[in-house]
Write a protein that holds these residues in place. Structure first.
Motif, mmCIF file in Angstrom:
data_model
loop_
_atom_site.group_PDB
_atom_site.id
_atom_site.type_symbol
_atom_site.label_atom_id
_atom_site.label_comp_id
_atom_site.label_asym_id
_atom_site.label_seq_id
_atom_site.Cartn_x
_atom_site.Cartn_y
_atom_site.Cartn_z
ATOM 1 N N MET A 18 12.093 -7.795 -1.459
ATOM 2 C CA MET A 18 12.222 -6.356 -1.318
ATOM 3 C C MET A 18 11.757 -5.616 -2.570
ATOM 4 O O MET A 18 11.822 -4.399 -2.641
ATOM 5 C CB MET A 18 13.678 -5.958 -1.036
ATOM 6 N N SER A 19 11.335 -6.388 -3.591
ATOM 7 C CA SER A 19 10.998 -5.767 -4.872
ATOM 8 C C SER A 19 9.493 -5.698 -5.069
ATOM 9 O O SER A 19 8.744 -6.558 -4.611
ATOM 10 C CB SER A 19 11.601 -6.572 -6.033
ATOM 11 N N ARG A 20 9.077 -4.658 -5.742
ATOM 12 C CA ARG A 20 7.706 -4.532 -6.198
ATOM 13 C C ARG A 20 7.755 -3.725 -7.488
ATOM 14 O O ARG A 20 8.503 -2.763 -7.570
ATOM 15 C CB ARG A 20 6.854 -3.815 -5.147
ATOM 16 N N ASP A 21 6.995 -4.120 -8.470
ATOM 17 C CA ASP A 21 7.014 -3.483 -9.796
ATOM 18 C C ASP A 21 8.432 -3.458 -10.367
ATOM 19 O O ASP A 21 8.821 -2.499 -11.047
ATOM 20 C CB ASP A 21 6.488 -2.029 -9.736
ATOM 21 N N GLY A 22 9.238 -4.473 -10.049
ATOM 22 C CA GLY A 22 10.586 -4.536 -10.606
ATOM 23 C C GLY A 22 11.582 -3.581 -9.984
ATOM 24 O O GLY A 22 12.713 -3.476 -10.458
ATOM 25 N N LYS A 23 11.176 -2.865 -8.925
ATOM 26 C CA LYS A 23 12.106 -1.954 -8.259
ATOM 27 C C LYS A 23 12.291 -2.398 -6.809
ATOM 28 O O LYS A 23 11.442 -3.087 -6.254
ATOM 29 C CB LYS A 23 11.556 -0.526 -8.290
ATOM 30 N N PRO A 81 0.809 -1.225 0.000
ATOM 31 C CA PRO A 81 0.000 0.000 0.000
ATOM 32 C C PRO A 81 0.843 1.277 0.000
ATOM 33 O O PRO A 81 0.513 2.228 -0.697
ATOM 34 C CB PRO A 81 -0.799 -0.100 1.306
ATOM 35 N N PHE A 82 1.955 1.258 0.760
ATOM 36 C CA PHE A 82 2.785 2.467 0.845
ATOM 37 C C PHE A 82 3.553 2.693 -0.453
ATOM 38 O O PHE A 82 3.749 3.828 -0.886
ATOM 39 C CB PHE A 82 3.742 2.372 2.032
ATOM 40 N N VAL A 83 3.996 1.582 -1.071
ATOM 41 C CA VAL A 83 4.689 1.715 -2.354
ATOM 42 C C VAL A 83 3.711 2.239 -3.409
ATOM 43 O O VAL A 83 4.006 3.178 -4.150
ATOM 44 C CB VAL A 83 5.275 0.352 -2.786
ATOM 45 N N MET A 131 10.386 5.588 -1.028
ATOM 46 C CA MET A 131 11.252 6.009 -2.120
ATOM 47 C C MET A 131 11.838 4.789 -2.823
ATOM 48 O O MET A 131 12.212 3.812 -2.184
ATOM 49 C CB MET A 131 12.361 6.893 -1.544
ATOM 50 N N ASP A 132 11.902 4.862 -4.135
ATOM 51 C CA ASP A 132 12.515 3.809 -4.937
ATOM 52 C C ASP A 132 14.028 3.868 -4.737
ATOM 53 O O ASP A 132 14.649 4.895 -5.005
ATOM 54 C CB ASP A 132 12.130 4.068 -6.401
ATOM 55 N N ILE A 133 14.625 2.764 -4.232
ATOM 56 C CA ILE A 133 16.081 2.804 -4.017
ATOM 57 C C ILE A 133 16.781 1.774 -4.896
ATOM 58 O O ILE A 133 17.831 1.241 -4.543
ATOM 59 C CB ILE A 133 16.454 2.602 -2.531
ATOM 60 N N SER A 134 16.223 1.512 -6.072
ATOM 61 C CA SER A 134 16.838 0.547 -6.991
ATOM 62 C C SER A 134 18.267 0.964 -7.335
ATOM 63 O O SER A 134 19.137 0.106 -7.511
ATOM 64 C CB SER A 134 16.034 0.453 -8.278
ATOM 65 N N ASP A 135 18.523 2.289 -7.427
ATOM 66 C CA ASP A 135 19.873 2.744 -7.753
ATOM 67 C C ASP A 135 20.878 2.296 -6.708
ATOM 68 O O ASP A 135 21.982 1.860 -7.033
ATOM 69 C CB ASP A 135 19.889 4.275 -7.909
ATOM 70 N N LEU A 136 20.461 2.340 -5.427
ATOM 71 C CA LEU A 136 21.345 1.887 -4.356
ATOM 72 C C LEU A 136 21.603 0.382 -4.492
ATOM 73 O O LEU A 136 22.723 -0.087 -4.317
ATOM 74 C CB LEU A 136 20.710 2.215 -2.998
ATOM 75 N N TRP A 155 -11.273 2.678 -0.252
ATOM 76 C CA TRP A 155 -10.138 3.523 0.133
ATOM 77 C C TRP A 155 -9.344 2.817 1.219
ATOM 78 O O TRP A 155 -9.931 2.260 2.131
ATOM 79 C CB TRP A 155 -10.675 4.877 0.644
ATOM 80 N N ASP A 156 -8.013 2.844 1.138
ATOM 81 C CA ASP A 156 -7.206 2.180 2.173
ATOM 82 C C ASP A 156 -6.695 3.157 3.228
ATOM 83 O O ASP A 156 -5.782 2.838 3.979
ATOM 84 C CB ASP A 156 -6.055 1.376 1.549
ATOM 85 N N GLY A 157 -7.265 4.372 3.278
ATOM 86 C CA GLY A 157 -6.909 5.282 4.359
ATOM 87 C C GLY A 157 -5.664 6.106 4.085
ATOM 88 O O GLY A 157 -5.194 6.810 4.959
ATOM 89 N N LEU A 158 -5.120 6.028 2.883
ATOM 90 C CA LEU A 158 -3.865 6.728 2.605
ATOM 91 C C LEU A 158 -4.058 7.889 1.633
ATOM 92 O O LEU A 158 -4.898 7.824 0.728
ATOM 93 C CB LEU A 158 -2.850 5.765 1.998
ATOM 94 N N TYR A 159 -3.274 8.938 1.836
ATOM 95 C CA TYR A 159 -3.131 9.999 0.843
ATOM 96 C C TYR A 159 -1.764 9.830 0.220
ATOM 97 O O TYR A 159 -0.829 9.387 0.884
ATOM 98 C CB TYR A 159 -3.211 11.369 1.527
ATOM 99 N N ASP A 160 -1.623 10.132 -1.056
ATOM 100 C CA ASP A 160 -0.301 9.940 -1.645
ATOM 101 C C ASP A 160 0.609 11.108 -1.282
ATOM 102 O O ASP A 160 0.252 11.973 -0.486
ATOM 103 C CB ASP A 160 -0.390 9.700 -3.157
ATOM 104 N N ILE A 161 1.779 11.098 -1.876
ATOM 105 C CA ILE A 161 2.834 12.010 -1.458
ATOM 106 C C ILE A 161 2.437 13.478 -1.644
ATOM 107 O O ILE A 161 2.882 14.361 -0.938
ATOM 108 C CB ILE A 161 4.132 11.664 -2.229
#
Lengths: 413, 393
Positions: free
Chosen positions: A125-130, A94-96, A102-107, B119-125
């Motif tokens: 550790m990957s999602r959507d290839g990153k 959900p957070f991704v 933040m995408d840290i694929s470069d690291l 809705w999952d309760g989140l707002y994006d960046i």
């Protein structure tokens, strides 16, 4: 004079900004474990990082693990730290997806440790290839058993399903309940389900199920439940498991009333606190069910992430690269009695559970996170309720699976 | 003379209004400036994490300052002076009303509007809401959801069985309404459970019910268990039949929690009736006695009618108590086993916030249904209060 005053104010302001620019190298880390050993390992790593980077002002926060699950939402959206702990797998989904990590694929591609030594855990550790985070620890799951009881009855560690069932029969004849478990908080039942599913159907089916590509009424999942029913029947679990937490369930195990426990390695400390010694307890891998199936294991990891709102990204990446080094990984996991994800890191070879865990995981064909981390939280919560219900009343199976199908349809839209 | 004084007064009050208006403007302007970064650099605490910077404190003091200035501003207006009697009550109510709007009324409508979304309760960046509109979908799901009906059934069970607190409280109150030495102490002892926090009551009962080491299993073991030595030489208890696992069985879990909830609720009803009994007129009892009433007849026709106000309040607080069962369930079973002891309030929490499940839309739909059910009761209650006022006039 007037001009001069203005000028001097301007220069003071400029100087303040410049000096703060030279010093403004902060790093705020939010960690989520107050257990003494976890806290000590985290603080030691932070101290080592400070010593290596004297120009960075590190603020190390720490809080309660359960409270962190609620507060992280607010932290990511409003007052983001630079580094924060969270769980990989679907739990970070959900957070991704909302763009909060933040995408840290470069690291991952530039750092020598992350590029080469984390291959086993990289898919997690990957999602959507990153890649989105850096794991600092993980641990094995398996069956912990009372070696003294096994020895007394002349039993040996089972390698196959039939051997396990045979052991159960003998244990019951001797008046010992084969398995202990406490399902009050549900996730322990998911551990048993995961192993039965991994051994009956393998890693791909586990992933397809938790990704929503297989229905719960699928014949393969029904086969898993059929095995579980056989296990409930022949390898009885303690009767009052629905009112016990996983810690409560240690009591019959420590007293010798129950002989086995499907658990994660974090539980070993608790067995010892309950008075058991290394001679009395031992560990074996959950036995094979379907012959010739590549052996996959549960190995939940804990990781650090960089929030998308982080202000000191360079320092945050520096810290993640630092955490990925074999020295830090080794020290950290020696302190907390778990396994380092970096394959070069040293492990505590005096701890037989760690040694066995390392052997188990490094030879596994695939690493699963855990049912409630691989499946989205809304699915996992209903799924685990279903597992508990099944353990209490296997005759409700059809009803449970049909309900789970409905939830699945809704959750994965 | 008078006109000069009036002009003078007018001038001072205009000046006051002017100053007050400037203070409001300044406060609101300053409110815009208060940011975490600004506070950090002003207080020189840039190393602190954002959460520890007292931004909230500064913001709230500015708001209070603005409200106070607004109060001065309004009271110095000539409009206010002309309509003092009509305006003053609203002025005093204003703060409460605004807070009530912000924290109660607006969220109700927000929650209803979320119930039509996924809705999952989140707002994006960028602070953009991440949900999507799904119309009546959540309600359709809800009415097919077996857990919803379980929760609804449990809500009804709570309402019905919790009502037992009223007659039981009355019974204890009648029993304790005597004058013997130390009666105050007995009364306090009976009232004691109401003083303990609900969470503590929940924990005590959870332990008492525990089939391994609880009080009930202890009593059970006197009749059905024997102590044996197990395979490693430790003592162990073997029972036949096994002690009941009250909170671990879907048929008994809800009853177990209700029984725990009744314990403090009975004490509450008892204290209400005890105060009611103090106010009973002795003339009427005397008169009733002269007419030959005693025992049940006396209670039914003389005492109970006089306890009517106490009964009304006892019923009201018991209904509220039954609907507030959330904390008991959260401490005792978390809705388990497998959701069989859920009530609507807990199920809503479980779906929206609990364990990061994050089905805010679905949780809001449950909340809306719960709100509609409560609305029936609340309307009746308000109507009843209104009737009483009309009668009293």
């Amino acid at each position: 004079m007037k001009f001069n005053l203005k000028h001097s104010i301007a220069s003071v302001v400029a100087a303040t900004f410049m000096s703060s620019a030279a010093l403004a190298s902060d790093l705020i880390i939010t960690f989520d474990d107050l257990n003494p050993d976890k806290k000590a390992a985290y603080e030691a790593a932070v101290e080592a990082f400070k010593a290596a980077n004297p120009d960075i002002n590190v603020t190390a926060n720490n809080g309660d693990r359960e409270a962190h699950k609620d507060s992280i939402r607010n932290a990511l959206q409003n007052d983001a730290p630079d580094v924060i702990t969270w769980y990989p797998g679907n739990r970070m989904g959900p957070f991704v997806d909302a763009g909060l990590f933040m995408d840290i694929s470069d690291l991952w591609s530039s750092d020598p440790n992350l590029a080469d030594k984390f291959n086993a855990i990289k898919p997690t550790m990957s999602r959507d290839g990153k890649q989105w985070g850096v794991p600092y620890s993980y641990y094995q799951w398996g069956v912990y058993y009372r070696k003294d009881i096994y020895d007394k009855l002349g039993l040996s560690e089972p390698a196959t399903w039939d051997e396990l069932l045979g052991n159960c029969d003998k244990l019951k004849e001797a008046g010992v309940t084969p398995f202990t478990i406490g399902t009050k908080f549900l996730w322990t039942a998911a551990g048993v389900f995961d192993y039965l599913n991994l051994r009956t159907n393998g890693y791909d089916v586990h992933n397809d199920l938790t990704a929503g590509n297989i229905k719960y009424t699928d014949d393969r999942i029904r086969a898993t439940f059929a095995n579980w029913e056989e296990m409930l029947d022949r390898c009885t679990f303690v009767g009052t498991h629905a009112t016990m937490s996983w810690q409560d369930a240690i009591a019959p195990f420590a007293n010798g009333d129950a002989a086995m426990y499907v658990m994660g390695n974090f539980s070993v400390g608790q067995y010892k606190d309950a008075g058991l010694t290394d001679e009395q307890i031992d560990f074996f891998q959950f036995p094979e069910i379907t012959e010739g199936l590549p052996r996959a294991e549960e190995a939940p990891a804990d990781a650090f992430f960089i929030p998308a709102n982080a202000k000191n990204v360079e320092n945050a990446k520096k810290f993640l690269a630092f955490v990925a080094t074999p020295e830090v990984q080794g020290e950290w996991n020696k302190t907390i009695g778990q396994l380092p994800p970096n394959s070069d890191a040293e492990i505590n070879s005096d701890d037989k559970f760690i040694v066995e865990g390392m052997a188990t995981l490094s030879t596994a064909a695939g690493l699963a996170q855990f049912y409630d981390r691989d499946a989205p939280a809304a699915m996992a919560s209903e799924g685990m309720k279903g597992f508990q219900q099944f353990m209490l009343d296997p005759s409700k199976l059809d009803e449970i699976l049909e309900n789970l199908d409905k939830v699945q349809e809704e959750v994965y839209k | 003379m008078t006109s000069v004084a009036a002009i003078d007064r007018f001038a001072t009050s205009t000046k006051r209004a002017f100053v007050a208006a400037i203070v409001i403007a300044l406060c609101l302007f300053a409110l815009q400036l208060v940011t975490i970064e600004g506070m950090q650099s002003w207080l020189d605490v840039s190393r602190q994490s954002a959460a520890r910077v007292p931004t909230f404190l500064v913001r709230i003091s500015l708001i209070i300052c603005a409200v106070a200035a607004a109060f001065v501003f309004v009271t110095s207006l000539s409009f206010y002076k002309r309509n003092k009697v009509a305006v003053a009550p609203w002025l005093f109510l204003a703060v409460g009303l605004v807070l009530f709007m912000i924290y109660v009324i607006v969220p109700i409508f927000q929650s209803i509007s979320y119930s039509f979304t996924r809705w999952d309760g989140l707002y994006d960046i960028n602070g953009v809401w991440t949900g999507e509109w799904v119309g009546l979908h959540n309600y359709k799901l809800l009415f097919q959801d077996p857990n919803f009906y379980t929760s609804l059934k449990n809500n009804l069970l709570w309402l019905l069985l919790f009502m037992l607190a009223v007659p039981l409280g009355l019974f204890i109150a009648l029993f304790l309404n005597q004058t013997v030495t130390g009666i105050r102490m007995y009364k306090s002892l009976f009232f004691f459970p109401f003083v303990i926090s609900q969470v503590v009551v929940g924990l005590i009962f959870t332990w008492a019910y525990n089939p391994e080491f609880g009080l009930l299993s202890e009593i059970w073991s006197w009749f059905f268990c024997e102590t044996k030595t197990n395979i490693v030489g430790n003592l162990t208890r073997v029972c036949s039949p096994e002690p009941p696992s009250i909170l671990g069985d879907e048929d008994t879990a809800t009853f177990g929690i209700i029984a725990a909830g009744l314990w403090p609720q009975i004490a509450y009803c008892m204290i209400l009736y005890l105060t009611g009994l103090n106010n009973i007129s002795s003339d009427q009892i005397e008169a009733g006695r002269l007419d030959g009433a005693k025992g049940w007849k006396m209670l039914r026709h003389v005492i109970l009618p006089q306890l009517k106000p106490a009964t009304f309040i006892a019923i009201v607080v018991t209904v509220i108590g039954a609907l507030r069962s959330f904390d008991m369930i959260a401490t005792m079973t978390q809705g388990g086993p497998y959701g069989s002891s859920n009530v609507l309030a807990y199920y809503m929490y479980d779906q929206a916030v609990g364990e990061g499940v994050g089905r805010y839309g679905y949780g809001s739909a449950i909340a809306t249904v719960l709100f509609l059910i409560m609305l029936v009761y609340i309307s009746y209650f308000l109507w009843r209060m209104y009737q009483d006022e009309v009668e009293a006039r």
